[in-house]
Scaffold this motif. Structure first.
Motif, PDB file in Angstrom:
ATOM      1  N   PHE A 144       0.832  -1.201   0.000  1.00  0.00           N
ATOM      2  CA  PHE A 144       0.000   0.000   0.000  1.00  0.00           C
ATOM      3  C   PHE A 144       0.866   1.251   0.000  1.00  0.00           C
ATOM      4  N   LEU A 145       0.344   2.311  -0.592  1.00  0.00           N
ATOM      5  CA  LEU A 145       0.890   3.648  -0.423  1.00  0.00           C
ATOM      6  C   LEU A 145      -0.152   4.426   0.359  1.00  0.00           C
ATOM      7  N   ILE A 146       0.258   4.990   1.484  1.00  0.00           N
ATOM      8  CA  ILE A 146      -0.647   5.765   2.335  1.00  0.00           C
ATOM      9  C   ILE A 146      -0.163   7.207   2.354  1.00  0.00           C
ATOM     10  N   GLN A 147      -1.069   8.124   2.029  1.00  0.00           N
ATOM     11  CA  GLN A 147      -0.768   9.536   2.082  1.00  0.00           C
ATOM     12  C   GLN A 147      -1.045  10.003   3.512  1.00  0.00           C
ATOM     13  N   PRO A 148      -0.008  10.430   4.240  1.00  0.00           N
ATOM     14  CA  PRO A 148      -0.209  10.831   5.650  1.00  0.00           C
ATOM     15  C   PRO A 148      -1.155  12.016   5.764  1.00  0.00           C
ATOM     16  N   GLU A 149      -1.830  12.071   6.909  1.00  0.00           N
ATOM     17  CA  GLU A 149      -2.677  13.223   7.191  1.00  0.00           C
ATOM     18  C   GLU A 149      -1.791  14.442   7.381  1.00  0.00           C
ATOM     19  N   SER A 150      -2.246  15.579   6.894  1.00  0.00           N
ATOM     20  CA  SER A 150      -1.449  16.801   7.078  1.00  0.00           C
ATOM     21  C   SER A 150      -1.485  17.200   8.537  1.00  0.00           C
ATOM     22  N   THR A 151      -0.376  17.708   9.018  1.00  0.00           N
ATOM     23  CA  THR A 151      -0.259  18.078  10.421  1.00  0.00           C
ATOM     24  C   THR A 151      -0.582  19.537  10.663  1.00  0.00           C
TER      25      THR A 151
END
Length: 152
Positions: A144-151
């Motif tokens: 999987f490629l997961i786009q992190p949540e913006s901080t």
């Protein structure tokens, strides 16, 4: 061997084991037994032929998330068959574009009749699911490629 348990039964076992922090939970019928094992490495217990299917949740050290640009890579911790859902005919754990939280189930990898649930170690959006349902994957393969949540 195909399990006669309904997808709802598999999901319920996952949830009960997780909710009560159980290390092992078994459900037996006259036809078969399924067992959910959490926090046990595959090599740390003997495989017993009496259990046609053993369901295992990996420990943290079995998942490797590598920051690369704007994505996290979820790599396969072992070789086996990649399954997108907890049972045949069940809804997939995740779909592309879906938001996931730390600890959410992503897929199952079956190896030597042991079903290993792969969980997310990052919150974010599923950007890409690499293997297809039923594909053979090897240890270290990109799942999987997961786009992190913006901080911000």
């Amino acid at each position: 061997m195909t399990s006669s348990f309904l997808p709802e039964t598999w999901k319920a076992l996952f949830e009960v084991a997780k909710e009560y922090d159980l290390h092992e939970l078994s459900l037996t019928t006259p036809e078969e037994t399924i067992t959910v094992r959490r926090g046990v490495r595959v090599a740390e217990f003997p495989l017993v032929a009496a259990h046609p299917a053993v369901l295992e949740t990996p420990t943290e050290s079995k998942i490797e998330l590598i920051p690369e640009g704007k994505f996290f890579k979820v790599l396969s911790p072992l070789s086996g068959v990649f399954y997108r859902s907890p049972a045949p005919g069940a809804e997939p754990f995740v779909i592309e574009g879906e938001k996931v939280q730390f600890g959410d189930g992503l897929c199952i990898i079956e190896a030597m009749k042991v079903l290993n649930e792969i969980t997310s170690e990052s919150s974010g959006i599923i950007f890409k699911i690499i293997p297809g349902n039923g594909d053979v994957v090897n240890e270290g393969d990109l799942l999987f490629l997961i786009q992190p949540e913006s901080t911000s």
